[in-house]
Design an enzyme around this catalytic site. Structure first.
Site, short mmCIF file in Angstrom:
data_model
loop_
_atom_site.label_atom_id
_atom_site.label_comp_id
_atom_site.label_asym_id
_atom_site.label_seq_id
_atom_site.Cartn_x
_atom_site.Cartn_y
_atom_site.Cartn_z
N ASP A 1 -22.55 -4.99 -29.10
CA ASP A 1 -22.91 -4.07 -30.15
C ASP A 1 -21.81 -3.04 -30.53
OD1 ASP A 1 -25.24 -5.17 -30.77
OD2 ASP A 1 -26.85 -3.59 -30.02
N LYS B 1 -27.48 2.73 -34.91
CA LYS B 1 -27.95 1.58 -35.82
C LYS B 1 -29.38 1.17 -36.08
CE LYS B 1 -28.65 -1.90 -32.78
NZ LYS B 1 -29.76 -2.22 -32.40
P1 ATP Z 1 -29.78 -1.97 -28.22
O1 ATP Z 1 -29.89 -1.28 -29.71
O2 ATP Z 1 -27.95 -2.30 -28.27
O3 ATP Z 1 -30.30 -2.79 -27.41
P2 ATP Z 1 -30.60 0.49 -26.91
O4 ATP Z 1 -30.70 1.45 -28.03
O5 ATP Z 1 -31.52 -0.07 -26.41
O6 ATP Z 1 -29.32 -0.48 -27.37
P3 ATP Z 1 -28.81 2.30 -25.22
O7 ATP Z 1 -29.38 3.69 -25.65
O8 ATP Z 1 -27.38 1.93 -25.83
O9 ATP Z 1 -29.86 1.06 -25.66
O10 ATP Z 1 -28.92 2.18 -23.60
C1 ATP Z 1 -29.34 1.26 -22.78
C2 ATP Z 1 -29.01 1.81 -21.38
O11 ATP Z 1 -27.57 2.18 -21.07
C3 ATP Z 1 -29.71 2.96 -20.97
O12 ATP Z 1 -30.59 2.60 -19.98
C4 ATP Z 1 -28.75 3.87 -20.37
O13 ATP Z 1 -29.27 4.27 -18.96
C5 ATP Z 1 -27.42 3.29 -20.20
N1 ATP Z 1 -26.39 4.14 -20.87
C6 ATP Z 1 -25.29 4.14 -20.34
N2 ATP Z 1 -24.32 4.86 -21.15
C7 ATP Z 1 -25.38 5.42 -21.85
C8 ATP Z 1 -24.84 6.22 -23.28
N3 ATP Z 1 -23.74 6.90 -23.18
N4 ATP Z 1 -25.87 6.66 -23.90
C9 ATP Z 1 -27.31 6.24 -23.68
N5 ATP Z 1 -27.38 5.33 -22.56
C10 ATP Z 1 -26.48 4.73 -21.92
#
Ligand code: ATP
Length: 284
Positions: A140, A9
């Site tokens: 989310d 997203k």
């Molecule tokens: P948001 O936009 O909701 O803030 P984000 O894109 O910043 O999310 P994610 O990619 O969802 O963050 O990952 C955040 C943390 O979750 C990472 O530090 C990672 O180690 C952990 N994590 C656990 N499972 C997963 C997964 N399947 N894919 C990615 N990260 C994961």
């Protein structure tokens, strides 16, 4: 065996209304699914959860846990708990969405597992029930289950579906470095923003196709926070805008920047920030 795509997203806007008594932030964000996804394969097994992850295609992929801390695994456990049965599942996950980048990659994986297990076991849960399961994994996740264009309020779990927007091309530029969502929100509280996106106005403008007017109002109150850690964001935004983007904004808690554009400007925009990781996709 069945396949599910876990689409990322972007935040067309992100506003924080305040801190709640439960410790979460009250948010108001316009969320948009994009056609850039992790891939999952789910298989029935006799019980429990197993996860095989290939994260070799993303930088820092080795830092994503492959045990019960992985959001895909947690989603499977929540699904089993909700159904009160073992409903064993083996998950094979191919990561393409960079982690901790503001694109909700982990939440998208969790949502794909929840949707996928409902199909795999023909449990016929409603979308509301799937979202309730998702809420237990992360704020989310309900949006990632529903997808499309939504206003997300509360912790992010209270969703109002909006009309789909035009299928603009999207150029994602991920600068070097990660931002933890928890750090971004904590730092925000020390110096809250003074300019907030007028979400209601933007929703009306998007609905009536006044895109240029809506784009001028897009903003993300966490951008100022992310700049403290990754100052290059300002430079990237200026370059992508100069290369013909209609709007350029940081997504989520960053640091990924997205540009919305017509197909003809994609190449120029991508080349304008050649030192970032670039992904070209479109509004889904
Ligand atoms: P948001 O936009 O909701 O803030 P984000 O894109 O910043 O999310 P994610 O990619 O969802 O963050 O990952 C955040 C943390 O979750 C990472 O530090 C990672 O180690 C952990 N994590 C656990 N499972 C997963 C997964 N399947 N894919 C990615 N990260 C994961």
């Amino acid at each position: 065996m069945l396949k599910e795509l876990a689409r990322a997203k972007i935040n067309l806007t992100l506003d924080i209304k305040g801190l709640r008594t439960d410790g979460y932030h009250e948010v108001s964000m316009i969320m948009q699914t994009i056609d850039f996804a992790d891939e999952l394969e789910l298989k029935k097994i006799s019980g429990g959860v197993s996860l095989k992850m290939d994260a070799t295609q993303i930088i820092g992929g080795e830092l994503i846990p492959t045990d019960e801390r992985n959001l895909a695994w947690r989603a499977a456990l929540e699904f089993q708990k909700f159904c009160g049965k073992s409903l064993g599942v083996s998950i094979s996950l191919t990561k393409r969405i960079p982690a901790a980048a503001g694109l909700a990659g982990g939440s998208a994986d969790a949502a794909a597992v929840i949707r996928g297990m409902n199909r795999l076991y023909e449990t016929n849960l409603t979308e509301d029930e799937l979202c309730r399961i998702g809420e237990g994994v992360g704020s989310d996740v309900p949006f990632c289950i529903i997808g499309g264009t939504c206003l997300a309020e509360g912790r992010g779990e209270r969703l109002t579906r909006l009309n789909p927007i035009k299928k603009f091309s999207v150029v994602l530029a991920k600068p070097r470095g990660e931002i933890s969502t928890a750090w971004a929100y904590k730092t925000y509280d020390e110096a809250p923003a003074t300019i907030h996106p007028p979400n209601e106005k933007i929703i009306k403008q998007l609905a009536s196709g006044e895109y240029d007017a809506a784009f001028k109002n897009f903003s993300n109150v966490l951008e100022g926070v992310a700049l403290k850690k990754i100052p290059a964001i300002t430079d990237y935004k200026a370059k992508m805008f100069a290369a013909g983007a209609k709007v350029v904004l940081m997504s989520g808690s960053g640091p990924t920047i997205f540009a919305l554009t017509d197909a003809e400007h994609v190449k120029q925009i991508a080349e304008s920030v050649a030192d970032a990781q670039i992904f070209v996709t479109k509004i889904f």
